[in-house]
Design a protein around this motif. Sequence first.
Motif, PDB file in Angstrom:
ATOM      1  N   UNK A   1      13.838  25.627  39.148  1.00 32.08           N
ATOM      2  CA  UNK A   1      15.119  26.314  39.019  1.00 32.08           C
ATOM      3  C   UNK A   1      15.939  25.771  37.865  1.00 32.08           C
ATOM      4  N   UNK A   2      15.720  24.503  37.539  1.00 30.08           N
ATOM      5  CA  UNK A   2      16.469  23.883  36.456  1.00 30.08           C
ATOM      6  C   UNK A   2      15.919  24.257  35.091  1.00 30.08           C
ATOM      7  N   UNK A   3      14.596  24.420  34.988  1.00 29.05           N
ATOM      8  CA  UNK A   3      13.975  24.517  33.678  1.00 29.05           C
ATOM      9  C   UNK A   3      13.443  25.898  33.301  1.00 29.05           C
ATOM     10  N   UNK A   4      13.288  26.800  34.273  1.00 29.80           N
ATOM     11  CA  UNK A   4      12.673  28.088  33.958  1.00 29.80           C
ATOM     12  C   UNK A   4      13.697  29.211  34.035  1.00 29.80           C
ATOM     13  N   UNK A   5      13.707  30.058  33.018  1.00 26.03           N
ATOM     14  CA  UNK A   5      14.641  31.190  32.956  1.00 26.03           C
ATOM     15  C   UNK A   5      14.026  32.352  33.727  1.00 26.03           C
TER      16      UNK A   5
ATOM     17  N   UNK B   1      -6.885  22.139  24.499  1.00 26.98           N
ATOM     18  CA  UNK B   1      -6.477  23.419  25.079  1.00 26.98           C
ATOM     19  C   UNK B   1      -5.104  23.778  24.514  1.00 26.98           C
ATOM     20  N   UNK B   2      -5.007  24.854  23.740  1.00 25.56           N
ATOM     21  CA  UNK B   2      -3.707  25.235  23.176  1.00 25.56           C
ATOM     22  C   UNK B   2      -2.768  25.794  24.235  1.00 25.56           C
ATOM     23  N   UNK B   3      -1.558  25.267  24.289  1.00 26.57           N
ATOM     24  CA  UNK B   3      -0.522  25.730  25.209  1.00 26.57           C
ATOM     25  C   UNK B   3       0.776  25.880  24.429  1.00 26.57           C
ATOM     26  N   UNK B   4       1.332  27.078  24.445  1.00 26.63           N
ATOM     27  CA  UNK B   4       2.585  27.349  23.741  1.00 26.63           C
ATOM     28  C   UNK B   4       3.681  27.674  24.747  1.00 26.63           C
ATOM     29  N   UNK B   5       4.898  27.202  24.436  1.00 27.41           N
ATOM     30  CA  UNK B   5       6.059  27.436  25.290  1.00 27.41           C
ATOM     31  C   UNK B   5       7.086  28.245  24.518  1.00 27.41           C
ATOM     32  N   UNK B   6       7.555  29.318  25.132  1.00 24.16           N
ATOM     33  CA  UNK B   6       8.583  30.157  24.523  1.00 24.16           C
ATOM     34  C   UNK B   6       9.894  29.857  25.235  1.00 24.16           C
ATOM     35  N   UNK B   7      10.875  29.427  24.455  1.00 28.10           N
ATOM     36  CA  UNK B   7      12.106  28.918  25.035  1.00 28.10           C
ATOM     37  C   UNK B   7      13.314  29.564  24.371  1.00 28.10           C
ATOM     38  N   UNK B   8      14.389  29.672  25.116  1.00 27.16           N
ATOM     39  CA  UNK B   8      15.628  30.197  24.546  1.00 27.16           C
ATOM     40  C   UNK B   8      16.804  29.388  25.065  1.00 27.16           C
ATOM     41  N   UNK B   9      17.863  29.343  24.260  1.00 30.93           N
ATOM     42  CA  UNK B   9      19.074  28.631  24.641  1.00 30.93           C
ATOM     43  C   UNK B   9      19.950  29.575  25.454  1.00 30.93           C
ATOM     44  N   UNK B  10      20.127  29.247  26.726  1.00 28.56           N
ATOM     45  CA  UNK B  10      20.872  30.116  27.632  1.00 28.56           C
ATOM     46  C   UNK B  10      22.375  29.869  27.600  1.00 28.56           C
ATOM     47  N   UNK B  11      22.805  28.909  26.803  1.00 27.78           N
ATOM     48  CA  UNK B  11      24.211  28.527  26.796  1.00 27.78           C
ATOM     49  C   UNK B  11      24.453  27.287  27.621  1.00 27.78           C
ATOM     50  N   UNK B  12      23.552  27.027  28.567  1.00 25.43           N
ATOM     51  CA  UNK B  12      23.619  25.807  29.373  1.00 25.43           C
ATOM     52  C   UNK B  12      22.429  24.895  29.092  1.00 25.43           C
ATOM     53  N   UNK B  13      21.662  25.248  28.075  1.00 21.54           N
ATOM     54  CA  UNK B  13      20.509  24.439  27.709  1.00 21.54           C
ATOM     55  C   UNK B  13      19.291  25.305  27.437  1.00 21.54           C
ATOM     56  N   UNK B  14      18.227  24.674  26.960  1.00 26.05           N
ATOM     57  CA  UNK B  14      16.984  25.378  26.657  1.00 26.05           C
ATOM     58  C   UNK B  14      16.181  25.602  27.918  1.00 26.05           C
ATOM     59  N   UNK B  15      15.658  26.815  28.072  1.00 25.54           N
ATOM     60  CA  UNK B  15      14.814  27.134  29.218  1.00 25.54           C
ATOM     61  C   UNK B  15      13.589  27.912  28.763  1.00 25.54           C
TER      62      UNK B  15
ATOM     63  N   UNK C   1      14.646  37.489  15.426  1.00 25.24           N
ATOM     64  CA  UNK C   1      15.905  38.018  15.957  1.00 25.24           C
ATOM     65  C   UNK C   1      16.660  37.026  16.832  1.00 25.24           C
ATOM     66  N   UNK C   2      16.485  35.761  16.552  1.00 23.60           N
ATOM     67  CA  UNK C   2      17.226  34.737  17.284  1.00 23.60           C
ATOM     68  C   UNK C   2      16.894  34.648  18.753  1.00 23.60           C
ATOM     69  N   UNK C   3      15.659  35.029  19.127  1.00 19.52           N
ATOM     70  CA  UNK C   3      15.280  35.056  20.539  1.00 19.52           C
ATOM     71  C   UNK C   3      14.978  33.664  21.100  1.00 19.52           C
ATOM     72  N   UNK C   4      14.896  32.659  20.257  1.00 29.01           N
ATOM     73  CA  UNK C   4      14.603  31.319  20.740  1.00 29.01           C
ATOM     74  C   UNK C   4      13.593  30.634  19.855  1.00 29.01           C
ATOM     75  N   UNK C   5      12.765  29.782  20.453  1.00 21.89           N
ATOM     76  CA  UNK C   5      11.767  29.040  19.693  1.00 21.89           C
ATOM     77  C   UNK C   5      10.420  29.073  20.408  1.00 21.89           C
TER      78      UNK C   5
END
Length: 218
Positions: free
Chosen positions: A75-79, A156-170, A138-142
């Motif tokens: 709940x803390x880390x996933x959007x 094993x390649x693993x990529x994480x798609x993250x965005x700044x929600x205003x309260x931190x990166x998720x 389009x500024x969707x995150x990193x």
Amino acid sequence: MKTKILSLALAAAFVAAAPAVTFAQAQAAAASKAGTPSKMVLDNSTRILSTLESRRAEFTKNRGALRQFIATEFNSMFDRDYAARLVLGAHGRGASDADVKLFADALADGLMSRYGSSLLDLNTRLKVRVKSETALPNGRGVRVSSEFLRQGGEPVPVDYFMRNTGTGWKVFDVMVEGVSFVQTFRTQFDGPLGRKTIPQVAADIRAGKLQADATTNQ
């Protein structure tokens, strides 16, 4: 990639927004700037690793404690709501926030039930190499591109798609060996969502009539 490796990769990612691994000192230095996705990954990886090791016996005997630990971290880390809208795709257009939340909660609980226990099998000697961190259009995150480094096995390649929600990166999507969990689940639920409403599909997930299977075709 073997199903077990995929399960472990996704379980770790869903809980900590990154694998519970040890980073090289050079990577730690590069991630030293507070508030960056890399810093979040480093801090949470360290905490998750420590917790899993110190409470492994407890979690093995008490799955309720494991579920609570997973739920708190997830709940803390996933959007979850944003990810749910991506999974819903066209079916989510015009959907109310309440319906999206129903689907998001059912999907998240289903994933944690299906993959959460895999964390107990996580090889804590597993390491990760962060290859790059690039901005999304389009500024969707990193996108943080990394590799799982396994003894006696190919990376094993693993990529994480993250965005700044205003309260931190998720995290809102995870890609393992080029397979996106958002796209995988969008394909899986497209048929049911075409026949039923979002609340009905969410209820089917809760009842176990539908399962989010991240290992399909792997």
